[in-house]
Structure formats: structure tokens, C-alpha cells
Design a protein around this motif. Structure first.
Motif: not given
Length: 147
Positions: A9-12, A58-61, A86-90
Motif C-alpha cells: 500500500d503506497p499510503s502506509s 498539505g503533505l503528511e509528514v 507522496l502517494k495515496k493508497s490508490d
């Protein structure tokens, strides 16, 4: 061969990209770990400055207390790394401005010098230097009077 312990999963959090301050440091060579051109690099960036710029976009850090592998010194300035999503789960980019790590690092190189903390530091050193030189001139006058 892919590691089996990483999530697909790219969002993990373990799949977020890692940015060390050394990647953006103008005082380092490419061999020492700088990954952006010298013209886009910053003089001794900190993990907190990188975090602030990423959060403003607005990036998660996430901050981690790690040392850069190529760094032999254990300086407090060089310590730490920043993980950025940088990437969401999709698989789509979480911010259309940053499609890859290179675009993010170039943006960081442009924005860190514009931070308020960077601009006030340089202003304080100029005023303190002029105060010290004025104090030195006064001391010289006092020494001649004492003789």
C-alpha cells in the motif's frame, strides 16, 4: 528481489519517501550525499525546516531520529530524517505539485531560504555584528584615556 516486510500500500508509513537534510545541503558534494544542484541547495537545512515547508503544502509528514549513513559526524544539525507521503493508497499523488521525490526536493531547495526563521537569523547577525564593532571602538577610546 522485493522485501517481504514492506507493505504494498503506497499510503502506509513505511512506503513514504525519506528526505535527509544532507540531500539539500549546499556544503556537501554529490559524493557526500547532496541530491539537488548546487544552485537549488540550502546552507545547512534542518529536519524542522523541511517539515514546516512540507506541512505548508498539505503533505503528511513524520520526523524520525536517525542519522544519515554517509555522515560520520554526530552533529545535532545533521541529525534526523523526514518521511513524506507522496502517494495515496490508490497510487495517485497526494499533491499534484509533487509527482516524485526530485520535484519535492527542488521545491524544498527553493522554499527553505524564504522561511521566516531563515530571514530573521541573518538580520540578527547583522545587527549584532554592528553592535560589537561599536563596542570595540568605545573600548579603544577608554584605553587611551586610562593611560
Amino acid at each position: 528481489m522485493a522485501a517481504t516486510y514492506l507493505s504494498s500500500d503506497p499510503s502506509s508509513k513505511d512506503r513514504w519517501i525519506v528526505i535527509y537534510p544532507a540531500y539539500l545541503n549546499a556544503r556537501r558534494t554529490v559524493a557526500q550525499g547532496r541530491r539537488v544542484p548546487k544552485s537549488k541547495s540550502v546552507d545547512n537545512p534542518t529536519v524542522y525546516e523541511i517539515r514546516d515547508v512540507c506541512q505548508s503544502q498539505g503533505l503528511e509528514v513524520g520526523l524520525e531520529d536517525k542519522l544519515y549513513p554517509k555522515d560520520s559526524s554526530k552533529d545535532a544539525l545533521c541529525k534526523g530524517r523526514v518521511r513524506v507521503q507522496l502517494k495515496k493508497s490508490d497510487g495517485s499523488p497526494s499533491n499534484d505539485k509533487f509527482i516524485n521525490r526530485k520535484s519535492l526536493m527542488l521545491f524544498l531547495g527553493e522554499m527553505i531560504p524564504k522561511l521566516k526563521s531563515r530571514q530573521t537569523k541573518s538580520g540578527q547577525t547583522d545587527s549584532s555584528a554592528s553592535q560589537q564593532s561599536a563596542a570595540a571602538k568605545k573600548k579603544k577610546g577608554k584605553k587611551t584615556k586610562a593611560k
